[in-house]
Design a protein around this motif. Sequence first.
Motif, short mmCIF file in Angstrom:
data_model
loop_
_atom_site.label_atom_id
_atom_site.label_comp_id
_atom_site.label_asym_id
_atom_site.label_seq_id
_atom_site.Cartn_x
_atom_site.Cartn_y
_atom_site.Cartn_z
N GLY A 118 0.96 -1.02 0.44
CA GLY A 118 -0.27 -0.04 -0.25
C GLY A 118 0.67 1.15 0.65
N THR A 119 2.04 1.09 -0.09
CA THR A 119 2.75 2.20 0.07
C THR A 119 3.62 2.00 -1.34
N SER A 120 4.13 3.04 -1.87
CA SER A 120 5.01 3.56 -3.09
C SER A 120 7.05 3.14 -2.93
N PHE A 121 7.86 3.25 -3.01
CA PHE A 121 8.87 3.09 -3.34
C PHE A 121 9.48 4.08 -4.23
N LEU A 122 11.57 4.61 -4.16
CA LEU A 122 12.02 4.33 -5.24
C LEU A 122 13.15 3.89 -5.61
N LEU A 123 12.68 2.84 -6.33
CA LEU A 123 13.56 2.01 -7.39
C LEU A 123 15.05 2.57 -7.81
N VAL A 124 16.09 2.02 -7.46
CA VAL A 124 17.12 2.82 -8.42
C VAL A 124 17.94 1.62 -8.99
N LEU A 125 17.69 1.31 -10.25
CA LEU A 125 18.70 0.18 -10.98
C LEU A 125 19.99 -0.19 -11.73
N ASP A 126 20.48 -0.67 -10.93
CA ASP A 126 21.87 -0.12 -12.45
C ASP A 126 21.21 -0.52 -14.05
N ALA A 127 21.96 0.67 -14.87
CA ALA A 127 21.20 0.72 -16.07
C ALA A 127 22.03 -0.24 -17.46
N GLN A 128 22.83 -1.18 -16.88
CA GLN A 128 23.57 -1.69 -17.52
C GLN A 128 23.57 -3.44 -17.47
N SER A 129 22.58 -2.92 -16.16
CA SER A 129 22.50 -5.32 -15.76
C SER A 129 21.01 -5.04 -16.00
N PHE A 130 20.36 -3.65 -15.59
CA PHE A 130 18.98 -3.96 -14.86
C PHE A 130 18.76 -4.81 -13.75
N ALA A 131 19.82 -4.55 -13.16
CA ALA A 131 19.54 -5.44 -10.97
C ALA A 131 19.31 -3.86 -10.47
N GLU A 132 18.50 -4.13 -8.73
CA GLU A 132 18.49 -3.36 -8.15
C GLU A 132 19.50 -3.40 -7.73
N ARG A 133 20.17 -1.80 -7.32
CA ARG A 133 20.62 -1.28 -6.83
C ARG A 133 20.44 -1.32 -5.05
N ALA A 134 19.03 -0.79 -5.03
CA ALA A 134 18.72 -0.23 -4.08
C ALA A 134 17.01 0.46 -4.29
N ARG A 135 16.93 0.99 -2.85
CA ARG A 135 15.10 1.34 -2.82
C ARG A 135 15.43 2.12 -1.63
N ALA A 136 14.37 3.06 -2.23
CA ALA A 136 13.82 4.17 -0.97
C ALA A 136 12.51 3.71 -0.71
N GLU A 137 12.36 3.90 0.34
CA GLU A 137 10.68 3.97 1.06
C GLU A 137 10.35 4.72 1.30
N ILE A 138 8.95 4.90 0.27
CA ILE A 138 8.10 6.43 0.58
C ILE A 138 7.03 5.85 1.31
N PRO A 139 6.86 6.99 2.63
CA PRO A 139 5.40 6.21 3.47
C PRO A 139 4.21 6.41 2.96
N HIS A 140 4.19 6.82 2.42
CA HIS A 140 2.77 6.45 1.14
C HIS A 140 2.85 6.13 0.15
N ALA A 141 1.30 5.96 -0.29
CA ALA A 141 1.70 5.91 -2.02
C ALA A 141 1.19 7.09 -2.99
N VAL A 142 2.14 6.37 -4.08
CA VAL A 142 2.31 8.18 -4.83
C VAL A 142 1.25 7.59 -6.21
N LEU A 143 0.03 8.51 -6.51
CA LEU A 143 -0.28 8.04 -7.18
C LEU A 143 0.36 7.95 -8.89
N PHE A 144 -0.34 6.92 -9.86
CA PHE A 144 -0.14 6.73 -11.22
C PHE A 144 0.61 8.72 -11.92
#
Length: 473
Positions: A437-463
Amino acid sequence: MSTVFDLGFGVTERELALEALPVRGRLPDWLRGTLVRNGPGAFRVGAQQYRHWFDGLAMLHKFSFGDGRVSYANKFLETRSYAAAQANGRISYSEFATDPCRSLFGRVMAVFSPRITDSAKVNVARIADRYLALAETPIQVEFDLETLKTVGVFSYEAGPVGQMTTVHPHVDFADDTVYNLVTRYQARSHYRFYAVAGGGRPRRVAQMPVAEPAYLHSFGLSRNYFILAEFPLVVNPLHLLLWLRPYIENFKWKPERGAPFHLLDRRTGAPAGRFEADPYFAFHHINAFERGDELIVDLCAYPDAGIVQSYYLNRLSDARGELPWGRLRRYRLPLKGRRGRAVFETVADVCLELPRFDYERFNMDGRYRYVYAVSVRPDQRQGFYNQLVKVDIETGRALTWHENDCYPGEAVFVGAPGRTAEDDGVILSVVLDAARGTSFLLVLDAQSFAERARAEIPHAVLFGYHGEYFRRS
Ligand code: CO
């Protein structure tokens, strides 16, 4: 239990300003700048619901990076539409597909002065050293990057009635000039290109008359040409001036017109070619460049304009619904003779929308190879965009990122400083996690498309739609 629809197309209750979001993984040390995202902050006002994904009241979301940390703030844009909605408790301005309830008197008045929204929610850009929230409507809203407070407005042409623009201005870094397209609706309508250089005063550099203007969400730019891909979703300008129906519903699909490409010379503004193509529709140009005797135009294309209908909220609320797939098409225009047919090939067999690439380095440059986009999983086609893709134009292959119950937004590429490989950098995407029920900011390695990090946002960000990363200067 909230559904994806309730979370992504609901109302943002809180405006937050947080010094640091909890981060899982590790943010790159070189990531020192600000990502600003734009989109609706509310799909409802009081008991009234907007009707379409492209409606709603603008909200900015800001992520500032530095020292391995990321701060977050979100704020409604302080516009007249927002103030009126707050004061009246109902929808008060016309949006993409929603008009406020109109009395007979209101309808007559609308002829002279439709209350077109100033809720600039589609994109953001830095133009002539000002940060602007961008809308297709004439009023672009300037905001303060530090506080997200609204500070003023900007317009290409005077007068709010009878003009629309795109939220995808191009930048030519060679002369640090921003270009945009304005469609002027009159009895004799025009497509007009504007240039905005350092001083900030828009200068008209080309125009083309048009009897029935098309709905154009973006345009193409190459070294020598402005490129108008004129899809056959067109409007009788009088219907728009009379504002008979909500904005987009005045446009009609007329496939018999085909979808000609019009070229205008960037230096002289003169017509420089017309190339016929079978009918199709697109919101987004990706890149364009000249190579030998050809002009190559890459877009995210659909067989028809059905995608516009698919974004109505009553359709999106059906969890079994499937979105039409946009596909990466490469059109080739034979420049010799200035007339002819444009043919295309489909570059990859994946769905894509909200396409991005390394614009800073490769705008108008045919050596670019990677496009990043939101997408639909082939094994899970129902519902909303549920994966990110990286398409390799050379091989047609794609890398993907997805996670169950997760709905990622636009994939913004941020290149590593001093990079030599095109994809040395990260992808930033705000992802709605429907299970939490919340959103996060996803940080992917642009080369491999593997996750490097994610930062949790305390609410849902609308589309939302588009955003931009601004390097710290
Ligand atoms: Co767009």
